[in-house]
Scaffold this motif. Structure first.
Motif, short mmCIF file in Angstrom:
data_model
loop_
_atom_site.label_atom_id
_atom_site.label_comp_id
_atom_site.label_asym_id
_atom_site.label_seq_id
_atom_site.Cartn_x
_atom_site.Cartn_y
_atom_site.Cartn_z
N UNK A 129 0.90 -1.31 0.08
CA UNK A 129 0.17 0.15 -0.01
C UNK A 129 0.75 1.28 0.05
N UNK A 130 2.02 1.30 0.63
CA UNK A 130 2.73 2.53 0.89
C UNK A 130 3.37 2.77 -0.65
N UNK A 132 2.12 1.68 -3.58
CA UNK A 132 1.07 2.14 -4.44
C UNK A 132 0.43 3.49 -4.34
N UNK A 133 0.32 3.85 -2.90
CA UNK A 133 -0.40 5.15 -2.89
C UNK A 133 0.36 6.39 -2.71
N UNK A 134 1.61 6.22 -2.09
CA UNK A 134 2.51 7.28 -1.65
C UNK A 134 3.88 7.31 -2.52
N UNK A 135 4.19 6.45 -3.30
CA UNK A 135 5.44 6.73 -4.23
C UNK A 135 5.03 6.57 -5.67
N UNK A 136 4.24 5.49 -6.02
CA UNK A 136 4.02 5.17 -7.31
C UNK A 136 3.60 6.55 -8.06
N UNK A 372 8.15 1.88 1.87
CA UNK A 372 8.06 3.44 1.88
C UNK A 372 9.61 3.83 1.92
#
Lengths: 387, 138
Positions: A129-130, A132-136, A372
């Motif tokens: 999730x980290x 997928x949502x906050x880097x990619x 992350x």
């Protein structure tokens, strides 16, 4: 001192597929081929297998349990790795504990994947999730971008230069030239490395592993089974794992090895000076530097100086990644966490052919679960030839 | 045209992404009196004291570049037309580390330690994303 929790457990065989850039083979078939080769090298049959430790990123919706059914194995022990490239060694340690407890006697520890650049990026984009949502969504550049951030910080903090990473990569390429299974075997000079096309500054093409197709396996057996085998045996003298270390700080430039290597050596009654080689998790050269420091082969922040002063090829004083590592053999997804174990076992068994080094003991190391800003999981073990 | 990857908006992170569309930096803060740490990315509990009580608070989004890269080869074709671009880890004044783009000329990249302020980039028609630019344009 603690007892070695792996006493009485032996690595009796090792198998590897050829590493290929493309192949119609599915990961399942690669897992089978690597396992079959490992069993043959041990002199064991499939009917004797009673446990599986498996890691494979593009296996879902299948998993180790459905693979046991697919292969026709009645299993008393199953492990599915969720620690990325740290899983191979962690799975091997879990299997060793199970064997020592009498829960299983012959366990295949396997990893494989079939990737190209595009499918590798797709997997990583949804790795957790980290990411997928906050880097990619920010265009982080995949693993290359993430480790470009680590590399820049390492260079700034410790004074390492591009040439230091280059020397490391060039030495691994020399090692790969003696490994018939390696994907990248053409000659590479330091100039080739420095002038390769930029990927994510400061990383250029030869800092980045090539996603590919391949599989690796080692087979672990109980003392009872080992006693009737003719194959050379390898013992796990010690090992360790650590996750999310240090918590909350992606930029400590340590990952987990420094947090457990002291205890790992102590349990073995050995020190870094007793190691004859290291098979490091080489997704990026900066992570190898961090491993050399965490595993106490080099002083903290000084791995680049160690690599300047030490020949790490198979002809050198301290060989590293004797088969070329992932940087030159290729990164077959989850198999990146097992390729070093395979190579270490083959070296200790004296079966490494042209690239054989003089060795009795060595380090194997794993790293993974990119999240992350960093990989969350580190693992390592000390392997020793049984005389 | 290939669509860029979008965050998966859910019950945990919806306030953050809704605030981005309003050009505000809204992050979590631990409500435990002895902790009160700021938290990013959005979580279900405080990763320091494990309190399950988190408030949403608006912060300035000002910070310093911890480390950065210039991406030439993106991980997703949706970013191809934007290369090369600067991507960085920014430590904001309140403590957390936030990843985002730096709105800068890739030929004149920033340096580690540079002060940055938030900007909001129109990522897709429906979502703005938090990014940063140098505080003092040199």
């Amino acid at each position: 001192m603690d007892r070695n929790p792996f006493d009485g457990v032996f690595i009796a065989g090792a198998g590897q597929t050829v590493y290929e850039k493309r192949s119609p083979k599915k990961a399942t078939r690669l897992l089978f081929e690597a396992s079959d080769a490992a069993l043959r090298s041990a002199g064991l049959g499939w009917h004797e297998v009673d446990g599986l430790a498996l890691t494979c990123f593009n296996l879902p919706p299948d998993n180790v349990t459905t693979i046991a059914e697919h292969f026709g194995i009645e299993a008393r022990f199953l492990f599915h790795g969720v620690y990325g490239g740290a899983s191979g060694i962690i799975g091997m340690m879990h299997a060793a504990r199970a064997i020592r407890n009498g829960d299983a006697e012959v366990v295949l520890c396997m990893a494989a994947d079939a990737y190209d650049v595009a499918s590798h990026n797709e997997t990583l984009d949804r790795f957790n999730g980290s990411v997928q949502n906050y880097m990619s969504p920010h265009g982080f550049g995949g693993a290359n971008g993430m480790f470009a951030l680590q590399t820049r910080l390492y260079m700034e903090r410790h004074g390492a230069e591009r040439e230091d990473f280059g020397r490391f990569c060039v030495a691994l390429r020399k090692n790969a030239q003696r490994n018939p299974n390696a994907l990248l075997r053409s000659e590479m000079t330091l100039d080739d490395y420095l002038n390769a096309r930029p990927i994510a500054d400061p990383l250029r093409l030869y800092d980045c592993v090539l996603p590919c197709v391949g599989g690796d396996c080692v087979v672990l057996v109980s003392e009872r089974v080992a006693s009737r085998l003719k194959a050379p045996l390898v013992a796990i003298r010690s090992g360790g794992e650590l996750h999310n270390y240090p918590a909350g700080d992606p930029y400590s430039l340590t990952a987990g090895w420094s947090g457990f290597s002291g205890r790992m050596y102590e349990r073995a009654g050995l020190g870094p000076e007793d190691m004859d080689f290291a098979q490091l998790y080489d997704d990026y050269p900066v992570m190898c530097f961090i491993q050399l420091e965490g595993l106490r082969i080099a002083e903290p922040g000084r791995a680049f100086a160690f690599v300047r002063d030490t020949d790490i090829t198979t002809e050198g004083a301290f060989p590293i990644n004797t088969g070329g590592g992932q940087l030159s053999a290729g990164q077959a997804g989850a198999s990146g966490g097992m390729i070093g174990v395979y190579e270490g076992v083959v070296q200790l068994r004296g079966e490494a052919g042209e690239r054989q080094v003089d060795c009795r003991r060595g380090l194997v190391s794993g790293y993974g679960m990119i999240a992350y800003g960093r990989g969350l999981s580190a693992s390592a073990a000390i392997l020793e030839r049984v005389e | 045209m290939v669509t860029k990857p979008l965050p998966r908006i859910d019950a945990v992170n919806a306030p953050f992404f809704a605030a981005c569309n309003e050009e505000r930096v809204l992050i979590q803060r631990c409500a435990a009196p002895e902790c009160r740490r700021y938290v990013y990315y959005p979580r279900v509990c405080c990763p320091v004291c494990q309190s399950g009580d988190l408030d949403w608070v608006e912060v300035s989004g000002r910070g310093r570049i911890k480390t950065f890269t210039v991406v030439h080869r993106p991980h997703h074709d949706g970013f191809l037309s934007e290369t090369p671009y600067v991507f960085a880890a920014v430590e904001i004044e309140e403590g957390p580390l936030i990843y985002g783009r730096i709105d800068a000329d890739p030929a004149r990249p920033p340096a580690i330690g540079d002060a940055v302020v938030p900007v909001f980039l129109q990522h897709t028609p429906e979502q703005k994303l938090l990014a940063f630019r140098a505080e003092d344009v040199r």
